[in-house]
Design a protein around this motif. Structure first.
Motif, short mmCIF file in Angstrom:
data_model
loop_
_atom_site.label_atom_id
_atom_site.label_comp_id
_atom_site.label_asym_id
_atom_site.label_seq_id
_atom_site.Cartn_x
_atom_site.Cartn_y
_atom_site.Cartn_z
N ILE A 168 0.83 -1.21 0.00
CA ILE A 168 0.00 0.00 0.00
C ILE A 168 0.86 1.25 0.00
N VAL A 169 1.88 1.28 0.85
CA VAL A 169 2.73 2.46 0.96
C VAL A 169 3.48 2.71 -0.35
N PHE A 225 4.30 5.74 -5.34
CA PHE A 225 4.38 5.70 -6.80
C PHE A 225 3.45 6.76 -7.41
N GLY A 226 2.20 6.78 -6.93
CA GLY A 226 1.25 7.77 -7.43
C GLY A 226 1.64 9.19 -7.07
N THR A 227 2.17 9.36 -5.86
CA THR A 227 2.59 10.69 -5.41
C THR A 227 3.72 11.24 -6.26
N ILE A 255 2.10 0.57 9.99
CA ILE A 255 0.74 0.81 9.52
C ILE A 255 0.42 2.30 9.48
N THR A 256 0.99 3.05 10.42
CA THR A 256 0.72 4.50 10.47
C THR A 256 1.18 5.21 9.20
N TRP A 299 0.76 8.55 4.03
CA TRP A 299 0.90 8.67 2.58
C TRP A 299 -0.44 8.89 1.88
N MET A 300 -1.53 8.49 2.52
CA MET A 300 -2.84 8.83 1.96
C MET A 300 -3.04 10.34 1.97
N GLY A 301 -2.57 10.99 3.04
CA GLY A 301 -2.65 12.44 3.09
C GLY A 301 -1.71 13.10 2.10
#
Length: 236
Positions: free
Chosen positions: A165-166, A171-173, A191-192, A197-199
């Motif tokens: 996930i990270v 990659f998208g960022t 996990i944090t 990285w979503m933010g």
């Protein structure tokens, strides 16, 4: 299947990020082409084929037309498949050309599939995995009073998913923020870091200078050229 000509094959998954372990299998991304005559005559049903080799490697096979459409839509998995640093086969040189087209036409819509995939996996493996039990649902969708055991993921699986996930969000960022495709190798993540990285990818999307969607012209011309070449080569 004999008419399905493989055009190129890349390695995706942990190997593309150099995060594979000795026990890691190979995830392969293949693009094939059906005869143009089949398409023009209406005798072709577009499909994605998922299969396993005897070695246990996971293979996803996609017709070239599907690959082009998904690249235009900014589909994360297809951008990774085309731009993977590990190329097993590119017999006709089409992959090299398509990857350059993809890099010249990066767009903000990569955000939607990247964030969506990350959110789905985060909910599946972490949010919904906090309890070992879930409420029983009857066939009509109503909650029952009984608790039933649910699948509990091992620590190893959760670490693998955290890393997946990270690195996907990163990659998208990098595309949104830096206009670059980068398979950046990372250490094991907490996990944090997922929420962090979503933010980050949200901010990258909001501040990105890329166009919302790519110009499809180069992609369409590329596909047209290959379809025409196929007709000429088969003397039809």
């Amino acid at each position: 299947k004999g008419n399905m000509k493989t055009l190129f094959e890349t390695v995706v998954g942990s190997h593309a990020w150099k995060m594979n372990k000795p026990t890691s299998d190979f995830d392969l991304f293949q693009t094939y082409q059906v005869p143009t005559k089949n398409i023009l005559s209406g005798g072709y049903l577009d499909e994605t084929i998922l299969c396993d080799k005897e070695s246990g490697n996971d293979i996803s096979r996609h017709e070239l037309g599907t690959v082009i459409e998904q690249l235009i839509k900014g589909n994360f998995n297809f951008v990774v498949g085309v731009c993977s640093p590990i190329v097993n086969e590119d017999k006709y040189g089409y992959l090299k050309e398509l990857r350059e087209i993809t890099k010249r036409n990066l767009a903000k819509n990569i955000y939607h599939s990247t964030k969506g995939l990350a959110t789905h996996n985060y909910n599946k493996y972490f949010i919904n995995n906090e309890s070992k039990f879930i409420k029983y649902y009857s066939e009509n969708g109503q909650k029952g009073g009984k608790l039933v055991p649910k699948k509990v993921f091992t620590k190893e699986i959760l670490q693998k998913k955290t890393n997946q996930i990270v690195r996907s969000l990163m990659f998208g960022t990098f595309i949104l923020r830096d206009k670059e495709i980068d398979f950046y190798r990372i250490a094991d993540q907490e996990i944090t870091e997922i929420r962090y990285w979503m933010g980050i990818i949200d901010d990258a999307y909001n501040n990105s200078e890329l166009p919302e969607t790519p110009d499809p012209t180069e992609f369409r011309e590329f596909l047209y050229k290959i379809r025409i070449n196929d007709l000429n080569n088969r003397n039809i």
